[in-house]
Enzyme design. Structure first.
Site, PDB file in Angstrom:
ATOM      1  N   LYS A   1      28.742   8.041 -68.094  1.00 55.70           N
ATOM      2  CA  LYS A   1      28.279   8.498 -66.778  1.00 55.70           C
ATOM      3  C   LYS A   1      26.847   8.992 -66.846  1.00 55.70           C
ATOM      4  CE  LYS A   1      32.464   9.510 -64.217  1.00 55.70           C
ATOM      5  NZ  LYS A   1      33.233  10.505 -63.477  1.00 55.70           N
TER       6      LYS A   1
ATOM      7  N   LYS B   1      36.785  -2.172 -67.272  1.00 48.86           N
ATOM      8  CA  LYS B   1      37.926  -1.740 -66.445  1.00 48.86           C
ATOM      9  C   LYS B   1      37.565  -1.828 -64.957  1.00 48.86           C
ATOM     10  CE  LYS B   1      36.979   3.039 -65.775  1.00 48.86           C
ATOM     11  NZ  LYS B   1      37.221   4.346 -65.447  1.00 48.86           N
TER      12      LYS B   1
ATOM     13  N   LYS C   1      36.216   1.972 -58.993  1.00 54.04           N
ATOM     14  CA  LYS C   1      35.787   2.094 -57.601  1.00 54.04           C
ATOM     15  C   LYS C   1      34.279   2.262 -57.486  1.00 54.04           C
ATOM     16  CE  LYS C   1      37.581   6.761 -57.994  1.00 54.04           C
ATOM     17  NZ  LYS C   1      38.754   7.564 -57.807  1.00 54.04           N
TER      18      LYS C   1
HETATM   19  P1  TYM Z   1      39.911   8.799 -61.474  1.00 54.09           P
HETATM   20  O1  TYM Z   1      39.800   9.375 -60.111  1.00 54.09           O
HETATM   21  O2  TYM Z   1      38.743   8.072 -62.050  1.00 54.09           O
HETATM   22  O3  TYM Z   1      41.139   7.829 -61.566  1.00 54.09           O
HETATM   23  C1  TYM Z   1      42.434   8.240 -61.147  1.00 54.09           C
HETATM   24  C2  TYM Z   1      43.498   7.684 -62.061  1.00 54.09           C
HETATM   25  O4  TYM Z   1      43.455   6.254 -62.071  1.00 54.09           O
HETATM   26  C3  TYM Z   1      43.377   5.772 -63.396  1.00 54.09           C
HETATM   27  N1  TYM Z   1      42.596   4.541 -63.421  1.00 54.09           N
HETATM   28  C4  TYM Z   1      42.998   3.386 -63.969  1.00 54.09           C
HETATM   29  N2  TYM Z   1      44.129   3.062 -64.613  1.00 54.09           N
HETATM   30  C5  TYM Z   1      44.230   1.793 -65.048  1.00 54.09           C
HETATM   31  N3  TYM Z   1      43.269   0.847 -64.876  1.00 54.09           N
HETATM   32  C6  TYM Z   1      42.114   1.150 -64.248  1.00 54.09           C
HETATM   33  N4  TYM Z   1      41.178   0.239 -64.069  1.00 54.09           N
HETATM   34  C7  TYM Z   1      41.944   2.472 -63.744  1.00 54.09           C
HETATM   35  N5  TYM Z   1      40.957   3.094 -63.072  1.00 54.09           N
HETATM   36  C8  TYM Z   1      41.359   4.359 -62.883  1.00 54.09           C
HETATM   37  C9  TYM Z   1      42.692   6.896 -64.157  1.00 54.09           C
HETATM   38  O5  TYM Z   1      42.928   6.801 -65.548  1.00 54.09           O
HETATM   39  C10 TYM Z   1      43.302   8.103 -63.530  1.00 54.09           C
HETATM   40  O6  TYM Z   1      44.560   8.373 -64.100  1.00 54.09           O
HETATM   41  N6  TYM Z   1      39.362  12.763 -64.455  1.00 54.09           N
HETATM   42  C11 TYM Z   1      40.291  12.059 -63.628  1.00 54.09           C
HETATM   43  C12 TYM Z   1      40.888  12.898 -62.518  1.00 54.09           C
HETATM   44  C13 TYM Z   1      41.493  14.179 -62.975  1.00 54.09           C
HETATM   45  C14 TYM Z   1      42.736  14.335 -63.638  1.00 54.09           C
HETATM   46  C15 TYM Z   1      42.899  15.728 -63.838  1.00 54.09           C
HETATM   47  C16 TYM Z   1      43.718  13.436 -64.072  1.00 54.09           C
HETATM   48  C17 TYM Z   1      40.967  15.432 -62.815  1.00 54.09           C
HETATM   49  N7  TYM Z   1      41.814  16.356 -63.337  1.00 54.09           N
HETATM   50  C18 TYM Z   1      44.029  16.250 -64.478  1.00 54.09           C
HETATM   51  C19 TYM Z   1      44.846  13.968 -64.709  1.00 54.09           C
HETATM   52  C20 TYM Z   1      44.990  15.339 -64.909  1.00 54.09           C
HETATM   53  C21 TYM Z   1      39.584  10.882 -62.967  1.00 54.09           C
HETATM   54  O7  TYM Z   1      38.389  10.871 -62.817  1.00 54.09           O
HETATM   55  O8  TYM Z   1      40.389   9.914 -62.509  1.00 54.09           O
END
Ligand code: TYM
Length: 335
Positions: free
Chosen positions: A117, A199, A202
């Protein structure tokens, strides 16, 4: 979530930044719906995390409500599960400060997501981006969480969460439950449609991902354009055939057909058939979600009431842990 029927706690969160895409659904939300009866679940809209990259204020407000609607439309139940917004529970930020004092610069410097990032947002490498995993640890540890379902990209953040919990417990006794990640291999990493070595995300260009709100025509068009390869053989081989294997994963998961059976059935077919079937499976999965989503978005009063009520439920749990932490580390307690 009553005291008498306490189950282990499951926590996960999604950022309300950008459009929620198929990787979020297959890697996270769909697993939430499959696990939600076996755990006391909290599903957070992590708006504070979203602030680590610049957000348009009106857009952030809108996406927050959209994500609440998508959680519910996907099958999560705001009566049984706790669906809430991170900033509505101030204990997240409070615990994050404490945990900042128990997390090392060296640990945070090793996080690949920080490196990625900060390479992408060179003009805004802020301290929040660096301490992002600490806020995430606070999210999880605040609720004495046992299980955290996420995609593979969050694995490192879960490891640091565990390390911080273990370190804290070693100093002050058993304060935190040490959480386990839940990252099933089959759904851990859905790849981009245009660059299948990366991967699905969004924050990439629109043709690379399927938004959960895409129309059936858009879904079909995006799959038709999905990058495959030139050897015209349908075979599951993520290393050598990432594009085709990604379509097979999506089709297998959403169509409920085992990978080996699916490959046997499609062997000898052209990629056009694979793309069409995958688009159909995605559209079939999204249709009921989109229908419920539209209804929910038309009732903002309901969504706001859910967020309010659920934030209060979350706060009760969060306060219990935070009080314990304050006491253990020696912050002077008022009567
Ligand atoms: P975020 O918002 O980027 O994504 C949300 C969830 O979707 C999963 N994900 C994917 N899984 C499979 N293939 C993909 N291409 C893909 N893109 C996204 C992510 O792994 C995630 O599970 N840091 C986290 C949000 C967060 C969080 C937490 C998660 C904040 N606090 C506590 C768990 C527990 C994030 O940015 O996810």
């Amino acid at each position: 979530m009553s005291e008498t029927t306490r189950k282990p706690v499951l926590f996960s969160g999604i950022q309300p930044s950008g459009q929620i895409q198929l990787g979020n659904y297959i890697g996270a939300i769909r697993n939430f719906t499959l696990l939600r009866h076996d755990y006391d679940c909290l599903f957070s809209i992590v708006d504070l995390h979203a602030l680590t990259t610049r957000q348009d204020p009106a857009g952030l407000r809108r996406k927050t409500l959209e994500l609440a609607a998508l959680y519910i439309a996907s099958g999560l139940d705001p009566e049984e599960n706790i669906i809430y917004c991170q900033s509505h529970v101030p204990q997240h930020a409070e615990l994050a400060w404490i945990l900042n004092c128990f997390t090392y610069m060296g640990e945070l410097s090793r996080m690949t997501q920080f490196k990625d990032k900060s390479a992408r947002h060179k003009d805004n490498i802020n301290a929040g981006l660096f301490t992002y995993p600490v806020l995430m640890a606070a999210d999880i540890l605040l609720y004495q969480t046992s299980l955290v379902p996420v995609g593979a990209d969050q694995k490192q953040h879960l490891e640091i969460t565990r390390d911080v919990a273990i370190r804290f417990n070693a100093l002050y006794g058993d304060v935190f439950t040490v959480p386990e990640p839940y990252i099933p291999k089959a759904t851990a990493k859905i790849m981009s449609l245009t660059e299948p070595a990366r991967k699905m995300s969004k924050s990439d260009q629109e043709d690379s991902y399927i938004a959960l709100t895409d129309t059936p025509d858009t879904v079909r068009r995006k799959f038709r354009r999905a990058v495959t390869d030139s050897d015209a053989e349908i075979r599951f081989d993520p290393e050598n055939k990432p594009g085709v294997s990604n379509l097979l994963v999506i089709l297998s998961v959403l169509g409920g057909e085992r990978m080996d059976a699916l490959c046997t059935r499609l062997s000898g077919q052209g990629y056009g058939v694979l793309k069409e079937e995958t688009a159909q499976a995605v559209n079939a999965a999204l249709a009921p979600i989109q229908e419920r989503y539209q209804k929910l978005m038309a009732d903002k009063g309901y969504l706001t009431a859910v967020l309010k009520n659920n934030a209060e439920r979350a706060q009760m749990m969060a306060l219990r842990t935070l009080r314990k932490v304050y006491k253990k580390i020696g912050l002077y307690q008022l009567p």
